[in-house]
Design a protein around this motif. Structure first.
Motif, PDB file in Angstrom:
ATOM      1  N   PRO A   1       0.951  -1.284  -0.090  1.00 38.73           N
ATOM      2  CA  PRO A   1      -0.100  -0.049  -0.132  1.00 38.73           C
ATOM      3  C   PRO A   1       0.871   1.328  -0.048  1.00 38.73           C
ATOM      4  O   PRO A   1       2.130   1.348   0.522  1.00 38.73           O
ATOM      5  CB  PRO A   1      -0.852  -0.095   1.385  1.00 38.73           C
ATOM      6  CG  PRO A   1      -0.525  -1.406   1.827  1.00 38.73           C
ATOM      7  CD  PRO A   1       0.416  -2.050   1.167  1.00 38.73           C
ATOM      8  N   ALA A   2       0.183   2.262  -0.252  1.00 38.11           N
ATOM      9  CA  ALA A   2       0.965   3.567  -0.717  1.00 38.11           C
ATOM     10  C   ALA A   2       1.265   4.374   0.864  1.00 38.11           C
ATOM     11  O   ALA A   2       2.013   4.895   1.003  1.00 38.11           O
ATOM     12  CB  ALA A   2       0.358   4.643  -1.568  1.00 38.11           C
ATOM     13  N   THR A   3       0.195   3.811   1.794  1.00 40.44           N
ATOM     14  CA  THR A   3       0.251   4.331   3.124  1.00 40.44           C
ATOM     15  C   THR A   3       0.557   3.144   3.957  1.00 40.44           C
ATOM     16  O   THR A   3       0.198   2.006   3.804  1.00 40.44           O
ATOM     17  CB  THR A   3      -1.111   5.063   3.574  1.00 40.44           C
ATOM     18  OG1 THR A   3      -2.140   4.226   3.333  1.00 40.44           O
ATOM     19  CG2 THR A   3      -1.196   6.332   2.426  1.00 40.44           C
TER      20      THR A   3
ATOM     21  N   ASP B   1      -5.588   2.204  -3.555  1.00 39.45           N
ATOM     22  CA  ASP B   1      -4.559   2.302  -2.688  1.00 39.45           C
ATOM     23  C   ASP B   1      -3.582   1.365  -1.911  1.00 39.45           C
ATOM     24  O   ASP B   1      -2.936   1.458  -1.185  1.00 39.45           O
ATOM     25  CB  ASP B   1      -5.155   3.357  -1.596  1.00 39.45           C
ATOM     26  CG  ASP B   1      -6.239   2.709  -0.516  1.00 39.45           C
ATOM     27  OD1 ASP B   1      -6.311   1.437  -0.686  1.00 39.45           O
ATOM     28  OD2 ASP B   1      -6.378   3.345   0.395  1.00 39.45           O
TER      29      ASP B   1
END
Length: 166
Positions: free
Chosen positions: A27-29, A80
């Motif tokens: 995931p990006a976060t 995401d």
């Protein structure tokens, strides 16, 4: 000389076949969006036995469910890099609901939450990687939402059971 070219070509061809398949990106976060506060569609609903109103605490009976966490409900793969599974549970007449999770072995980043249907009461994240059994805190009301957030690339490695609901 032609045999040597054949061996080189065959080696190159076979080594290309042996490369690992592409993996899903993490995931990006580092943390999922706020659990239980995202609008979800097509949520599976588990209807439990009705809680008897006997003047005492109106807890539902301990009801064995025995469902794999990975198979609780359909998974939503988000753009995401996160995947989410949501299960709604109701025991008509109960003042609160809690769940027992057993045999938990959750990959890094996986989070389990128990929340009220409006997302105002949220308990979690519950995490474990040692086969533990955990009872969540209770959520007020006769309906609660169990939500699992996982990096999409780790979802299939989730181990554990929704053992029971009370």
């Amino acid at each position: 000389m032609s045999l040597q070219r054949f061996v080189i070509a065959a080696t190159l061809l076979l080594s290309a076949c042996a490369s690992p398949p592409p993996t899903t990106k993490p995931p990006a976060t580092a943390y999922p969006p706020e659990a239980c506060r995202q609008v979800m569609k097509n949520i599976e609903h588990l209807k439990l036995s009705r809680t008897k109103e006997d003047g005492g605490d109106q807890l539902s009976k301990v009801i064995r469910v025995g469902r794999s966490l990975i198979k609780l409900s359909d998974w939503l793969d988000r753009a995401d890099g996160w995947s989410v599974s949501t299960l709604m549970m109701t025991s008509q007449g109960a003042q609160s609901l809690s769940v027992q999770l057993s045999e938990l072995d959750l990959p890094r980043g996986v989070q389990v939450w128990l929340c009220s249907t409006d997302g105002r009461v949220r308990h979690g994240p519950y995490r474990s990687d040692d086969g533990a059994s955990v009872w969540t805190l209770g959520v007020p009301g006769d309906t609660a939402m169990l939500q699992i957030w996982s990096p999409s690339n780790a979802r299939l490695a989730i181990k554990g059971q929704l053992e029971s609901v009370q």
